[in-house]
Design a protein around this motif. Sequence first.
Motif, PDB file in Angstrom:
ATOM      1  N   ASP A 166       0.820  -1.215   0.000  1.00  0.00           N
ATOM      2  CA  ASP A 166       0.000   0.000   0.000  1.00  0.00           C
ATOM      3  C   ASP A 166       0.853   1.264   0.000  1.00  0.00           C
ATOM      4  O   ASP A 166       0.535   2.227  -0.701  1.00  0.00           O
ATOM      5  N   ALA A 167       1.945   1.272   0.747  1.00  0.00           N
ATOM      6  CA  ALA A 167       2.793   2.464   0.796  1.00  0.00           C
ATOM      7  C   ALA A 167       3.485   2.727  -0.539  1.00  0.00           C
ATOM      8  O   ALA A 167       3.777   3.881  -0.865  1.00  0.00           O
ATOM      9  N   ASP A 185     -16.733  -6.372  -4.134  1.00  0.00           N
ATOM     10  CA  ASP A 185     -16.952  -5.123  -3.408  1.00  0.00           C
ATOM     11  C   ASP A 185     -16.675  -5.264  -1.916  1.00  0.00           C
ATOM     12  O   ASP A 185     -16.142  -4.345  -1.292  1.00  0.00           O
ATOM     13  N   VAL A 186     -17.000  -6.398  -1.338  1.00  0.00           N
ATOM     14  CA  VAL A 186     -16.733  -6.620   0.095  1.00  0.00           C
ATOM     15  C   VAL A 186     -15.233  -6.807   0.335  1.00  0.00           C
ATOM     16  O   VAL A 186     -14.706  -6.351   1.351  1.00  0.00           O
ATOM     17  N   LEU A 187     -14.546  -7.456  -0.602  1.00  0.00           N
ATOM     18  CA  LEU A 187     -13.124  -7.717  -0.428  1.00  0.00           C
ATOM     19  C   LEU A 187     -12.257  -6.495  -0.714  1.00  0.00           C
ATOM     20  O   LEU A 187     -11.093  -6.450  -0.323  1.00  0.00           O
ATOM     21  N   THR A 188     -12.802  -5.498  -1.370  1.00  0.00           N
ATOM     22  CA  THR A 188     -12.054  -4.278  -1.665  1.00  0.00           C
ATOM     23  C   THR A 188     -12.215  -3.335  -0.473  1.00  0.00           C
ATOM     24  O   THR A 188     -13.189  -2.584  -0.382  1.00  0.00           O
ATOM     25  N   VAL A 189     -11.263  -3.407   0.435  1.00  0.00           N
ATOM     26  CA  VAL A 189     -11.365  -2.684   1.712  1.00  0.00           C
ATOM     27  C   VAL A 189     -10.489  -1.441   1.779  1.00  0.00           C
ATOM     28  O   VAL A 189     -10.500  -0.720   2.775  1.00  0.00           O
ATOM     29  N   GLY A 190      -9.723  -1.195   0.742  1.00  0.00           N
ATOM     30  CA  GLY A 190      -8.813  -0.047   0.728  1.00  0.00           C
ATOM     31  C   GLY A 190      -8.575   0.416  -0.690  1.00  0.00           C
ATOM     32  O   GLY A 190      -9.498   0.846  -1.385  1.00  0.00           O
ATOM     33  N   ARG A 191      -7.339   0.267  -1.167  1.00  0.00           N
ATOM     34  CA  ARG A 191      -6.943   0.707  -2.494  1.00  0.00           C
ATOM     35  C   ARG A 191      -7.772   0.008  -3.582  1.00  0.00           C
ATOM     36  O   ARG A 191      -8.067  -1.172  -3.475  1.00  0.00           O
ATOM     37  N   ALA A 192      -8.114   0.754  -4.630  1.00  0.00           N
ATOM     38  CA  ALA A 192      -8.930   0.219  -5.722  1.00  0.00           C
ATOM     39  C   ALA A 192      -8.130  -0.769  -6.566  1.00  0.00           C
ATOM     40  O   ALA A 192      -6.895  -0.746  -6.602  1.00  0.00           O
ATOM     41  N   ILE A 193      -8.856  -1.630  -7.262  1.00  0.00           N
ATOM     42  CA  ILE A 193      -8.270  -2.622  -8.147  1.00  0.00           C
ATOM     43  C   ILE A 193      -7.708  -1.935  -9.380  1.00  0.00           C
ATOM     44  O   ILE A 193      -8.299  -0.975  -9.895  1.00  0.00           O
TER      45      ILE A 193
END
Length: 196
Positions: A166-167, A185-193
């Motif tokens: 992420d950094a 959508d549930v598994l995407t908890v931060g940065r977009a795909i």
Amino acid sequence: MTFIETVPEEQAAGPVASMYETDREAFGFLPNFTKGFSLRPDVYAAWRQLNGAIKANMDPRRYELATVAAARRLRSSYCVLAHGSVLADQFLDAGTVRAVVSDHHAAGLDPVDVAVMDLADKVVADASSVREADMERLRSLGLTDAEIQDVVLAASARCFFSKALDALGVEPDAKYAELDPELRDVLTVGRAIAHG
């Protein structure tokens, strides 16, 4: 794809070329996370060795649950997408995986799985808040001290990998966009795909 330059596949040589080839063979494509470590292939090799040693001692399903709990707390879309997909492909149906990521306490998991995910989450959120009572809870459910340590190690190692990705701005692979939208959508908890 990243905030730093990475070695393009066509320019890869030596250890980077080997790293790319190994992961292309293992995954069927070159993951973004591999490219994210292209400037430091020795660090990636050390990560693979460490994570492999941790996984080798763990029940695969337990490893995935602990990893999802840690990655969810870290808000790492990449790691929740990757390990949530493993859970959906190998261990649980998609609806249960969605429930596990949303609230593992209400997902119908057995008490051992809930306790494992609780510990992994707590290690990531604030390891100094872990108490003997957390260990006793898992012991009372039948885990050995070595198995408890494995959960702690899996969660701790995930901190390194998820935070590094992420950094550095490493986006989850575009293949995850092809998941069932409700699961994705549930598994995407931060940065977009990443976009294809």
